[in-house]
Structure formats: C-alpha cells, structure tokens
Write a protein that holds these residues in place. Structure first.
Motif, short mmCIF file in Angstrom:
data_model
loop_
_atom_site.label_atom_id
_atom_site.label_comp_id
_atom_site.label_asym_id
_atom_site.label_seq_id
_atom_site.Cartn_x
_atom_site.Cartn_y
_atom_site.Cartn_z
N ALA A 42 1.13 -16.98 -0.36
CA ALA A 42 1.69 -16.35 0.84
C ALA A 42 2.78 -15.35 0.46
O ALA A 42 2.85 -14.24 1.02
CB ALA A 42 2.25 -17.41 1.77
N GLN A 43 3.61 -15.70 -0.51
CA GLN A 43 4.68 -14.80 -0.94
C GLN A 43 4.11 -13.51 -1.52
O GLN A 43 4.61 -12.42 -1.25
CB GLN A 43 5.56 -15.49 -1.98
N LYS A 44 3.06 -13.63 -2.33
CA LYS A 44 2.44 -12.45 -2.92
C LYS A 44 1.88 -11.51 -1.84
O LYS A 44 2.01 -10.29 -1.94
CB LYS A 44 1.33 -12.85 -3.88
N VAL A 45 1.26 -12.09 -0.81
CA VAL A 45 0.71 -11.28 0.27
C VAL A 45 1.84 -10.55 1.00
O VAL A 45 1.74 -9.35 1.31
CB VAL A 45 -0.10 -12.14 1.25
N VAL A 46 2.91 -11.26 1.27
CA VAL A 46 4.05 -10.64 1.96
C VAL A 46 4.69 -9.57 1.09
O VAL A 46 5.10 -8.51 1.59
CB VAL A 46 5.08 -11.71 2.38
N ASN A 47 4.77 -9.80 -0.21
CA ASN A 47 5.28 -8.76 -1.12
C ASN A 47 4.51 -7.46 -0.95
O ASN A 47 5.09 -6.37 -0.90
CB ASN A 47 5.15 -9.22 -2.58
N VAL A 48 3.19 -7.60 -0.86
CA VAL A 48 2.32 -6.44 -0.70
C VAL A 48 2.61 -5.72 0.61
O VAL A 48 2.74 -4.49 0.66
CB VAL A 48 0.84 -6.86 -0.75
N MET A 49 2.71 -6.47 1.69
CA MET A 49 2.90 -5.87 3.01
C MET A 49 4.26 -5.18 3.13
O MET A 49 4.37 -4.09 3.71
CB MET A 49 2.74 -6.93 4.10
N VAL A 50 5.29 -5.79 2.57
CA VAL A 50 6.62 -5.17 2.61
C VAL A 50 6.61 -3.88 1.79
O VAL A 50 7.16 -2.85 2.22
CB VAL A 50 7.69 -6.15 2.10
N LYS A 51 5.99 -3.91 0.63
CA LYS A 51 5.91 -2.71 -0.21
C LYS A 51 5.15 -1.60 0.53
O LYS A 51 5.52 -0.42 0.45
CB LYS A 51 5.21 -3.03 -1.53
N THR A 52 4.10 -1.98 1.25
CA THR A 52 3.31 -0.99 2.00
C THR A 52 4.12 -0.38 3.13
O THR A 52 4.09 0.85 3.35
CB THR A 52 2.04 -1.66 2.57
N LEU A 53 4.86 -1.19 3.88
CA LEU A 53 5.68 -0.68 4.98
C LEU A 53 6.74 0.30 4.44
O LEU A 53 6.99 1.35 5.04
CB LEU A 53 6.36 -1.83 5.72
N LYS A 54 7.32 -0.03 3.31
CA LYS A 54 8.32 0.86 2.72
C LYS A 54 7.67 2.15 2.23
O LYS A 54 8.26 3.24 2.35
CB LYS A 54 9.05 0.14 1.59
N TRP A 55 6.45 2.05 1.70
CA TRP A 55 5.71 3.24 1.27
C TRP A 55 5.46 4.16 2.47
O TRP A 55 5.61 5.38 2.37
CB TRP A 55 4.38 2.82 0.64
N MET A 56 5.10 3.56 3.60
CA MET A 56 4.83 4.34 4.80
C MET A 56 6.06 5.11 5.28
O MET A 56 5.95 6.23 5.78
CB MET A 56 4.32 3.43 5.93
N HIS A 57 7.23 4.51 5.11
CA HIS A 57 8.46 5.15 5.58
C HIS A 57 8.97 6.23 4.64
O HIS A 57 9.91 6.94 4.98
CB HIS A 57 9.54 4.08 5.82
N THR A 58 8.33 6.37 3.49
CA THR A 58 8.74 7.42 2.55
C THR A 58 7.62 8.46 2.35
O THR A 58 7.73 9.31 1.46
CB THR A 58 9.14 6.83 1.18
N HIS A 59 6.59 8.37 3.18
CA HIS A 59 5.48 9.32 3.09
C HIS A 59 5.16 9.87 4.48
O HIS A 59 5.38 9.20 5.49
CB HIS A 59 4.24 8.66 2.47
N SER A 60 4.65 11.07 4.51
CA SER A 60 4.36 11.76 5.77
C SER A 60 3.09 11.22 6.41
O SER A 60 2.26 10.58 5.74
CB SER A 60 4.19 13.25 5.51
N PRO A 61 2.91 11.47 7.71
CA PRO A 61 1.66 11.08 8.37
C PRO A 61 0.43 11.65 7.66
O PRO A 61 -0.61 11.00 7.57
CB PRO A 61 1.81 11.66 9.78
N GLU A 62 0.57 12.89 7.15
CA GLU A 62 -0.54 13.51 6.43
C GLU A 62 -0.87 12.74 5.15
O GLU A 62 -2.05 12.56 4.81
CB GLU A 62 -0.20 14.97 6.08
N GLU A 63 0.15 12.30 4.44
CA GLU A 63 -0.05 11.55 3.20
C GLU A 63 -0.64 10.17 3.48
O GLU A 63 -1.49 9.68 2.73
CB GLU A 63 1.27 11.42 2.45
N ILE A 64 -0.20 9.56 4.56
CA ILE A 64 -0.75 8.25 4.95
C ILE A 64 -2.23 8.40 5.29
O ILE A 64 -3.07 7.62 4.85
CB ILE A 64 0.03 7.66 6.14
N ALA A 65 -2.54 9.40 6.09
CA ALA A 65 -3.93 9.64 6.49
C ALA A 65 -4.82 9.90 5.27
O ALA A 65 -5.95 9.42 5.20
CB ALA A 65 -4.01 10.81 7.46
N ALA A 66 -4.29 10.64 4.30
CA ALA A 66 -5.07 10.98 3.11
C ALA A 66 -5.42 9.75 2.29
O ALA A 66 -6.42 9.75 1.56
CB ALA A 66 -4.28 11.97 2.25
#
Length: 337
Positions: free
Chosen positions: A240-264
C-alpha cells in the motif's frame, strides 16, 4: 599477458552471469478505475505511462469500469486490491457495514460539471427547476448519483420529484442528451468540452474547483481518491505504501508540468481525436487536483454532511470517519518523494 586475459575472461563471465539472472520480481496488484479515460481519475493512468509503478517494484494492472459503484463492488468481491473512485463511497459503504479506506486523495473538488440542455440552459441551471425532469448520471449508486441528489435536495426537491437515468460518459452521455433522454446530466472532462463544442449543452453547475463546489453544495467535497479494503490494506502495508508513493509522485509531477505536457504523456486514444479539447479540459479542471495527496482538514465531515442531507442509508447511522481515510501513507510518501 595470460593473467590479464584470464582476468578479462573471468570478468566477462561474471557480467554474463549477472545479465542472465532474472529481474527482481515485481509485486502484482490490480486496481479498478471508475472510468479510466476520465480526467478526474487521470493520475492512475498517468502514473503507469510515466513508469512510476515499475520504479516502486509494482506490476500494476489497471481495469476500467463504467462507474464508481461497479468498481466498489469489484473491490468488495476481492477481484481487485484498489479502486480509483470517489471518497464518498467510503462513507456510504460503511453505513452498510463495509469498510473501505481512502489511502491517497487525488482531488480536492469533484471535478464534475452539470451540463444542461443548451436551449433551456437558463432555466435548468437552477436545480429547483429539475422537477419532473430526467437527469443523467454515470450509474445508479455512483458519485454522480450522490451529487445530483445532493444538489436537488439543497434546492428543496424530493427524490420522487425527478428521475435519474444511468447514461455513462463520453459518447453514451452525449447521445442521451442529443436524443432527449435527459435534459441535464453530471459528467466530467473530456465529455464536458465535447458537449459544449457541438452545441448540445451548456454548463449549468461547475464543481471543478473548491470555490465553485462550496458555492453549489455549501461545503467542501474532496472526491477522486484511491481506496482499498481496510483489512487488505492493514495486512499489506508495504505494498500500500509503494502505491501511495507512486500516486503522490504523480500528483507532484502534474503540478510541475503544463496541461500540454500532461496530455502528451497520455494515450492518444484518450483525446477522442480532439487534443485541443483534452488540453482545455485539463487547464480548466486543474484546480481539482491535490498537490500532495492529503485529505483536506475538515473535509470528511463536510462530505458526511452532504450525504446525510439526502441519503436514507445514513439516517440514524453513526459513521466512524477515522476509518474512511488515512493520511499515514501520504505523510510518509511526501517525506521521501
């Protein structure tokens, strides 16, 4: 020279032996998503696309379902170990004696939009005028069902004053509105942008930001999350911790990338041939995504209040909100990612 050659051969054989060893086994886990191409649940597929699950040693299978209620049923049947759906299901199911727990919060707002028939938009944007109308939801018992009934109750309507029609999302939602089967319906991006572009509907109520959500519902309503069966979670804390690690890293990635980069980074078929609309949806819905996966303070109480306003399942029931979510895994994930 012979010693050098012998050493070189030995080194080559050692390297070959290492290459021949099987890769470290990855932990298999199955996660069902209540509409895998919906932008409200985008972090799950994005994490897979970015390779973050594999980084944590996880072999994740993502399954699609037409609604959150179907996904919750699969979890309770132990067909999957996790579900990407709405937090409100944790409260509703506890009222029925089923304990599931949100382990990471994707969204601080529902990310939903009530679309209304374009010709009658001025009238239908007010839930008080839904009396006698057919209203579209993804599925009965889904979060769109809950939210639609909450909006109707806040406007003074009773359940018998309107009818809920399960119409899914995407093409089935659009067809239902075009054919007159519904005059209003709750859905998400990218369906919202498509309906507005083709002139079928207009925005009636916007639940894509915390501010507009508070205006419509009277309180906060954190929504998309990853929840697990509580017993499984407690017995498999490392996974469970590993899965949450992934999701938190993804959310932070989304906040440092543009909508265009996310879509790509997403599969091209998710655009439905209209990349510009997909990017537009990401831009307009960006405020819904949590920056760190934490449950907002006081939010569980707000969701319980909204659900109690219309749901007979909660009448006279005591809900232990502490069992509907945990921040333990997210706090650890934020400390290391």
């Amino acid at each position: 020279m012979r010693k050098i050659i012998t050493a070189a051969i030995g080194a080559a054989l050692s390297a070959a032996a290492l290459l021949a060893q099987p890769a470290a086994a990855q932990t298999p886990i199955k996660i069902m998503v209540g509409g895998i191409d919906k932008q409200i649940y985008l972090p799950a597929k994005l994490a897979a696309q970015l390779g973050f699950f594999k980084e944590q040693g996880l072999d994740v299978e993502l399954f699609n379902s037409t609604s959150g209620s179907q996904a919750a049923t699969a979890l309770l049947a132990r067909e999957v170990q996790g579900v990407v759906g709405f937090y409100d299901h944790t409260i509703d199911l506890q009222s029925k004696g089923k304990f599931i727990t949100s382990v990471v919060q994707f969204a601080v707002a529902p990310g939903e939009v009530v679309l209304v028939k374009a010709a009658d938009a001025d009238k239908l944007k007010d839930p008080a005028n839904w009396k006698g109308q057919a209203l579209g939801v993804t599925g009965l018992g889904s979060a769109t069902d809950f939210l639609t009934r909450a909006l109707a109750a806040k406007a003074g309507l009773k359940p018998q004053d309107y009818s809920l029609v399960p119409v899914g999302a995407g093409d089935t939602f659009l067809a239902s509105m075009q054919q007159g089967k519904i005059v209003s319906g709750m859905t998400t991006e990218p369906t919202v942008a498509r309906a507005i572009k083709n002139g079928t509907a207009k925005v009636g109520i916007d639940l894509r930001t915390p501010e507009t959500t508070r205006a419509a519902l009277g309180s906060d309503y954190p929504a998309a999350c990853l929840y697990m069966d509580r017993a499984w979670m407690e017995a498999n804390k490392e996974t469970a911790q590993k899965v949450v690690n992934v999701m938190v890293k993804t959310l932070k990635w989304m906040h440092t990338h543009s909508p265009e980069e996310i879509a790509a980074a997403m599969p091209k078929d998710y655009y439905a041939g209209e990349l510009d609309l997909y990017v537009q949806g990401l831009r307009e819905g960006r405020a819904q995504y949590s920056p760190d996966g934490m449950m907002p303070a006081g939010a569980p109480e707000s969701v319980l209040k909204v659900l109690t306003s219309f749901s007979p399942n909660l009448q006279g029931k005591t809900i232990d909100l502490a069992k509907t979510y945990t921040t333990d895994f997210v706090i650890k994930a934020n400390a290391t990612h």
